[in-house]
Design an enzyme around this catalytic site. Structure first.
Site, PDB file in Angstrom:
ATOM      1  N   TYR A  25       7.719 -14.269  37.271  1.00 42.93           N
ATOM      2  CA  TYR A  25       8.499 -15.498  37.145  1.00 42.93           C
ATOM      3  C   TYR A  25       8.100 -16.250  35.880  1.00 42.93           C
ATOM      4  O   TYR A  25       8.948 -16.690  35.096  1.00 42.93           O
ATOM      5  CB  TYR A  25       8.268 -16.353  38.382  1.00 42.93           C
ATOM      6  CG  TYR A  25       9.048 -17.649  38.433  1.00 42.93           C
ATOM      7  CD1 TYR A  25      10.354 -17.683  38.904  1.00 42.93           C
ATOM      8  CD2 TYR A  25       8.460 -18.854  38.036  1.00 42.93           C
ATOM      9  CE1 TYR A  25      11.057 -18.871  38.968  1.00 42.93           C
ATOM     10  CE2 TYR A  25       9.153 -20.041  38.099  1.00 42.93           C
ATOM     11  CZ  TYR A  25      10.456 -20.054  38.564  1.00 42.93           C
ATOM     12  OH  TYR A  25      11.147 -21.233  38.627  1.00 42.93           O
ATOM     13  N   LYS A  73      10.785 -16.717  32.787  1.00 40.60           N
ATOM     14  CA  LYS A  73      11.221 -18.084  32.505  1.00 40.60           C
ATOM     15  C   LYS A  73      10.824 -18.503  31.086  1.00 40.60           C
ATOM     16  O   LYS A  73      11.554 -19.244  30.417  1.00 40.60           O
ATOM     17  CB  LYS A  73      10.645 -19.044  33.534  1.00 40.60           C
ATOM     18  CG  LYS A  73      11.313 -18.940  34.909  1.00 40.60           C
ATOM     19  CD  LYS A  73      12.766 -19.350  34.874  1.00 40.60           C
ATOM     20  CE  LYS A  73      13.367 -19.455  36.265  1.00 40.60           C
ATOM     21  NZ  LYS A  73      14.772 -19.925  36.262  1.00 40.60           N
ATOM     22  N   SER A  78      11.712 -23.482  33.917  1.00 41.40           N
ATOM     23  CA  SER A  78      10.684 -23.955  34.853  1.00 41.40           C
ATOM     24  C   SER A  78       9.501 -24.446  34.054  1.00 41.40           C
ATOM     25  O   SER A  78       9.242 -23.978  32.936  1.00 41.40           O
ATOM     26  CB  SER A  78      10.236 -22.812  35.772  1.00 41.40           C
ATOM     27  OG  SER A  78       9.096 -23.192  36.525  1.00 41.40           O
TER      28      SER A  78
END
Length: 263
Positions: A157, A161, A144
């Site tokens: 997150y 990532k 991401s």
């Protein structure tokens, strides 16, 4: 253009919807056989049947929770029993988070670590020896833009990532001697069902104009002023899998409509 993918076997996680399904369709359109992995069996079976009928390839679904070692083992067994190994691995499974660091407990951190990082580690570790025996392969990680440019409301997150991106870089140096190319893709705003669901929830009490909400997000973050489609992103994945990208090793590619603000 022949991308050299006909007859290859591709394992794709998070493959029943959104980006994973779009990548699966792109690879199937080039003649690759598919092992589609997700948790919901009904959606997997429907997707596998449709892609097989439309593209004339073998496509099977494996319902498994790859955030667990047992789930990964089930995938590896199905790949070995059904295809004798794989040539392509797309580590795509993942989901957003919403928390503060001070309030998130250990269990939430562990869940995202297992889903975003350990699933990729276990699948690569399990499939790479077979790729070597088959003459080489491709492993791609869908991380991401948040791995490099974090959003404040999803710290877990962001962190996991970023770890996935570093795993990709490290793995690439270990496997290139076996003719296995490893790369990472960092998408920006891609219009997945999760984005639409979130937008509808956030606008439910204010008139339900979820399209305008998403347009506002795009206007704020992406110079291109729109979300990308899963299909647009899938085109890039398919290229990286192909024999037209044989000098792409250990890189991270941003597909983000100009969202990244650094060099």
């Amino acid at each position: 253009m022949d991308l050299g993918l006909k007859g290859k076997v591709a394992v794709i996680t998070g493959a029943s919807v959104g980006i994973g399904l779009a990548v699966a369709k792109g690879l199937a359109s080039e003649g690759a056989d598919l092992v589609l992995v997700a948790r919901q069996k009904d959606r997997l079976d429907e997707a596998a049947g449709r892609l097989s009928a439309e593209c004339g390839v073998r496509a099977v679904g494996v319902a498994a929770d790859i955030a667990t070692a047992d789930g990964v083992d089930a995938v590896l067994r199905r790949v070995d029993d059904g295809f004798g190994g794989a040539d392509i691995l797309i580590n795509n499974a993942g989901t957003g988070s919403n928390e503060t660091i001070m309030q998130a407990d250990d269990a939430k951190w562990q869940f995202y670590w297992d889903l975003h990082v350990m699933a990729a580690v276990r699948l690569a570790r399990g499939l790479a020896p077979g790729m070597k025996r088959r003459g080489g392969g491709v492993i791609l990680h869908n991380a991401s833009i948040c791995a490099a440019q974090p959003l404040w409301y999803e710290p877990i997150y962001n962190v996991t990532k970023a770890a996935l991106q570093m795993f990709s870089k490290t793995l690439s140096t270990e496997l290139i001697g076996d003719n296995i190319r490893v790369n990472c893709v960092n998408p920006g705003l891609i219009l997945t069902p999760d984005w639409i669901k979130t937008a509808k929830e956030l606008t439910a009490r204010s008139g339900g104009d979820w399209q305008s909400y998403l347009q506002g997000v795009a206007d704020e973050h992406a110079p291109i002023r729109r979300f990308g489609t899963p299909e647009e992103l899938a085109h890039f994945f398919v290229f990286l899998c192909s024999d037209k990208a044989t000098y792409s090793v250990g890189s991270t590619y941003f597909v983000d409509g100009g969202m990244l603000k650094t060099l």
